[in-house]
Design an enzyme around this catalytic site. Sequence first.
Site, mmCIF file in Angstrom:
data_model
loop_
_atom_site.group_PDB
_atom_site.id
_atom_site.type_symbol
_atom_site.label_atom_id
_atom_site.label_comp_id
_atom_site.label_asym_id
_atom_site.label_seq_id
_atom_site.Cartn_x
_atom_site.Cartn_y
_atom_site.Cartn_z
ATOM 1 N N LEU A 33 31.794 -21.414 -14.687
ATOM 2 C CA LEU A 33 32.635 -22.208 -13.775
ATOM 3 C C LEU A 33 32.919 -21.502 -12.451
ATOM 4 C CD1 LEU A 33 35.184 -23.813 -16.327
ATOM 5 C CD2 LEU A 33 33.008 -24.740 -15.506
ATOM 6 N N ASN A 35 31.376 -21.883 -9.767
ATOM 7 C CA ASN A 35 31.191 -22.815 -8.645
ATOM 8 C C ASN A 35 31.288 -24.267 -9.127
ATOM 9 O OD1 ASN A 35 30.689 -23.198 -5.853
ATOM 10 N ND2 ASN A 35 28.570 -23.761 -6.296
ATOM 11 N N PHE A 80 20.035 -23.642 -15.084
ATOM 12 C CA PHE A 80 20.495 -23.905 -13.708
ATOM 13 C C PHE A 80 21.351 -22.764 -13.168
ATOM 14 C CE2 PHE A 80 20.220 -28.272 -15.472
ATOM 15 C CZ PHE A 80 19.445 -28.873 -14.504
ATOM 16 N N SER A 124 12.740 -23.470 -6.590
ATOM 17 C CA SER A 124 13.070 -24.075 -5.303
ATOM 18 C C SER A 124 11.858 -24.060 -4.391
ATOM 19 C CB SER A 124 14.192 -23.234 -4.677
ATOM 20 O OG SER A 124 14.335 -23.537 -3.320
ATOM 21 N N TYR A 149 18.547 -14.970 -1.565
ATOM 22 C CA TYR A 149 18.566 -16.093 -2.515
ATOM 23 C C TYR A 149 17.128 -16.531 -2.828
ATOM 24 C CZ TYR A 149 18.501 -20.864 -4.176
ATOM 25 O OH TYR A 149 18.209 -22.002 -4.911
ATOM 26 N N LYS A 153 14.564 -16.259 -6.413
ATOM 27 C CA LYS A 153 13.798 -17.319 -7.096
ATOM 28 C C LYS A 153 12.336 -16.882 -7.279
ATOM 29 C CE LYS A 153 17.091 -20.323 -7.630
ATOM 30 N NZ LYS A 153 17.605 -20.679 -8.956
ATOM 31 N N PHE A 178 12.986 -29.750 -4.007
ATOM 32 C CA PHE A 178 13.059 -29.768 -2.547
ATOM 33 C C PHE A 178 14.537 -29.954 -2.175
ATOM 34 C CE2 PHE A 178 8.847 -28.917 -0.870
ATOM 35 C CZ PHE A 178 8.238 -28.614 -2.086
ATOM 36 N N GLY A 297 16.703 -18.551 10.043
ATOM 37 C CA GLY A 297 15.979 -18.721 8.777
ATOM 38 C C GLY A 297 15.477 -20.132 8.509
HETATM 39 P P1 NAD Z 1 25.862 -25.362 -8.526
HETATM 40 O O1 NAD Z 1 26.483 -24.157 -7.948
HETATM 41 O O2 NAD Z 1 26.563 -26.655 -8.405
HETATM 42 O O3 NAD Z 1 25.546 -25.096 -10.077
HETATM 43 C C1 NAD Z 1 25.285 -23.835 -10.600
HETATM 44 C C2 NAD Z 1 26.168 -23.654 -11.817
HETATM 45 O O4 NAD Z 1 25.919 -22.372 -12.397
HETATM 46 C C3 NAD Z 1 27.659 -23.705 -11.480
HETATM 47 O O5 NAD Z 1 28.297 -24.594 -12.372
HETATM 48 C C4 NAD Z 1 28.138 -22.270 -11.682
HETATM 49 O O6 NAD Z 1 29.479 -22.223 -12.116
HETATM 50 C C5 NAD Z 1 27.155 -21.769 -12.729
HETATM 51 N N1 NAD Z 1 26.921 -20.319 -12.725
HETATM 52 C C6 NAD Z 1 26.599 -19.532 -11.691
HETATM 53 N N2 NAD Z 1 26.451 -18.262 -12.078
HETATM 54 C C7 NAD Z 1 26.659 -18.241 -13.427
HETATM 55 C C8 NAD Z 1 26.638 -17.235 -14.415
HETATM 56 N N3 NAD Z 1 26.408 -15.965 -14.096
HETATM 57 N N4 NAD Z 1 26.882 -17.572 -15.687
HETATM 58 C C9 NAD Z 1 27.142 -18.859 -16.027
HETATM 59 N N5 NAD Z 1 27.187 -19.856 -15.140
HETATM 60 C C10 NAD Z 1 26.947 -19.559 -13.846
HETATM 61 O O7 NAD Z 1 24.385 -25.470 -7.927
HETATM 62 P P2 NAD Z 1 23.300 -26.620 -8.046
HETATM 63 O O8 NAD Z 1 23.081 -27.171 -6.686
HETATM 64 O O9 NAD Z 1 23.620 -27.531 -9.150
HETATM 65 O O10 NAD Z 1 22.017 -25.742 -8.382
HETATM 66 C C11 NAD Z 1 21.567 -25.567 -9.717
HETATM 67 C C12 NAD Z 1 20.313 -24.731 -9.698
HETATM 68 O O11 NAD Z 1 19.319 -25.349 -8.897
HETATM 69 C C13 NAD Z 1 20.508 -23.319 -9.112
HETATM 70 O O12 NAD Z 1 19.703 -22.433 -9.860
HETATM 71 C C14 NAD Z 1 19.970 -23.463 -7.703
HETATM 72 O O13 NAD Z 1 19.509 -22.236 -7.206
HETATM 73 C C15 NAD Z 1 18.827 -24.423 -7.928
HETATM 74 N N6 NAD Z 1 18.444 -25.175 -6.718
HETATM 75 C C16 NAD Z 1 19.392 -25.900 -6.060
HETATM 76 C C17 NAD Z 1 19.040 -26.612 -4.924
HETATM 77 C C18 NAD Z 1 20.060 -27.388 -4.147
HETATM 78 O O14 NAD Z 1 19.789 -27.745 -3.006
HETATM 79 N N7 NAD Z 1 21.219 -27.710 -4.691
HETATM 80 C C19 NAD Z 1 17.699 -26.592 -4.479
HETATM 81 C C20 NAD Z 1 16.770 -25.843 -5.186
HETATM 82 C C21 NAD Z 1 17.153 -25.134 -6.310
HETATM 83 C C1 WQD Z 2 18.950 -29.264 5.859
HETATM 84 C C2 WQD Z 2 18.724 -29.437 7.353
HETATM 85 C C3 WQD Z 2 19.553 -27.624 8.709
HETATM 86 C C4 WQD Z 2 23.780 -28.268 7.880
HETATM 87 C C5 WQD Z 2 18.660 -25.191 1.481
HETATM 88 C C6 WQD Z 2 18.067 -23.937 0.922
HETATM 89 C C7 WQD Z 2 16.939 -24.262 0.001
HETATM 90 C C8 WQD Z 2 17.381 -25.269 -1.057
HETATM 91 C C9 WQD Z 2 18.054 -26.458 -0.470
HETATM 92 C C10 WQD Z 2 18.108 -24.071 -2.980
HETATM 93 C C11 WQD Z 2 18.286 -28.148 8.043
HETATM 94 C C12 WQD Z 2 20.288 -28.920 9.004
HETATM 95 C C13 WQD Z 2 22.416 -28.379 7.896
HETATM 96 C C14 WQD Z 2 24.513 -28.577 9.065
HETATM 97 C C15 WQD Z 2 22.453 -29.095 10.169
HETATM 98 N N1 WQD Z 2 18.356 -24.717 -1.928
HETATM 99 N N2 WQD Z 2 21.744 -28.791 9.013
HETATM 100 N N3 WQD Z 2 23.806 -28.971 10.162
HETATM 101 O O1 WQD Z 2 18.259 -25.353 4.553
HETATM 102 O O2 WQD Z 2 16.661 -27.227 3.961
HETATM 103 O O3 WQD Z 2 17.647 -25.869 2.190
HETATM 104 O O4 WQD Z 2 19.101 -26.035 0.408
HETATM 105 O O5 WQD Z 2 17.096 -23.649 -3.407
HETATM 106 O O6 WQD Z 2 16.507 -23.096 -0.565
HETATM 107 O O7 WQD Z 2 17.591 -23.149 1.987
HETATM 108 O O8 WQD Z 2 19.078 -27.465 3.374
HETATM 109 O O9 WQD Z 2 21.021 -28.944 3.596
HETATM 110 O O10 WQD Z 2 21.216 -26.540 4.406
HETATM 111 O O11 WQD Z 2 19.800 -28.133 5.653
HETATM 112 O O12 WQD Z 2 21.856 -29.461 11.188
HETATM 113 O O13 WQD Z 2 25.753 -28.470 9.105
HETATM 114 O O14 WQD Z 2 19.973 -29.800 7.959
HETATM 115 O O15 WQD Z 2 19.301 -26.928 9.893
HETATM 116 O O16 WQD Z 2 17.363 -28.499 9.008
HETATM 117 P P1 WQD Z 2 17.867 -26.417 3.637
HETATM 118 P P2 WQD Z 2 20.379 -27.752 4.214
#
Ligand code: NAD
Ligand code: WQD
Length: 341
Positions: A33, A35, A80, A124, A149, A153, A178, A297
Amino acid sequence: MKVLVTGGAGYIGSHTVLSLLENNYDVVVYDNLCNSSVESLRRVEKLTGKSVKFIQGDICSKDDLTKVFNQFNIDAVIHFAALKAVGESAEIPLSYYQNNVHGTVCLLEVMQQQKVHNFIFSSSATVYGEESDVPYVETMKLGTPSSPYGASKVMVERVLADTANANKEFRGVSLRYFNPIGAHESGAIGEDPKGIPNNLLPYVAQVAVGKRDKLSIFGDDYPTQDGSCERDYLHVMDLAQGHVAALNWLNRNDEFRGVEAFNLGTGNGISVFAIVKAFEKAINKTIPFDVSPRRAGDLPAFWANASKANKELNWQATRSLEQMMADTWHWQSNNPNGYLV
Ligand code: NAD
Ligand code: WQD
């Protein structure tokens, strides 16, 4: 079939738990929990009429994990749990490697001891790094992402490849997401970031609901059609169903051993300006914004070639951009303070 879902109280996890329950999988959630809120799971229970077993614990604790495997007869793990803020990862990289890499190694060690071999990992698009041509396809080599980060991955994908080489029973799937956005169509569960949102859609939604004054668009001078960055946004319920499809694929493919990666995206790039327009249309209101300098980045444009998932997993993103916007708004307007009621 009993599935352990680490990080299952989070954004993507809670939507996936809902899909798993709807597909008659039995679910145990393990989450510290850090996040998220357990309220997401209470709402999933209401929506599905089914109960979710929840254990609060950290993936870095092998003792606690072992207790969970001893208590429940786990057949597969969807992993996750991770820290995910790209910017923060540059400030506290060791926490990211500890949580995301070491935590995954702990989980894999316990799974090996317990002889559980089915593993689905939240990877990711960031693993393609900065050098790859678009669209990204799974045959490309792992790249070098700029953030800790992203590096975490890539490291875990490497750990999985080595695990599969050494343990001939291992059956791993890396799902490369994505840009997941949106919320369950009920508006009862969704993305609830702590503090100032890093990601585009939660930020736009908070502007729309009056919690933030205006959006800053990070750069309008990229070599794209309208100068803003393009991403492959997919609905979180499509993504959730991608996990069910991956489990079904493992179940269908008894003989499979090793680790296989699949892109989960729509295959389309959408610009930041187009997102703002689509959101304005969905809520019939303008979103105040200004254009600020590029964010360090950010890549100009990337999207998925998702044909491998389409063919092998029988999975496709089906929900439209309009629905992604409408569902984001439904969640945000019903829950302006997220799960804090
Ligand atoms: P999120 O933060 O909402 O969910 C992650 C969950 O993991 C949270 O509930 C947090 O409390 C829990 N957590 C974190 N560290 C922990 C630990 N050490 N032990 C137990 N629980 C732990 O994030 P999300 O957006 O749901 O992402 C889930 C997964 O998908 C992550 O691995 C993230 O890197 C990956 N991912 C997310 C995105 C995105 O854009 N949201 C994109 C690509 C990959
Ligand atoms: C999307 C677009 C920003 C916020 C990230 C991680 C990636 C994956 C998904 C986990 C970009 C623009 C954003 C704002 C803006 N996560 N933007 N103003 O950067 O594509 O991907 O989340 O694996 O690894 O890097 O997603 O939603 O942050 O941004 O203009 O206040 O929106 O520049 O072009 P991103 P994002």
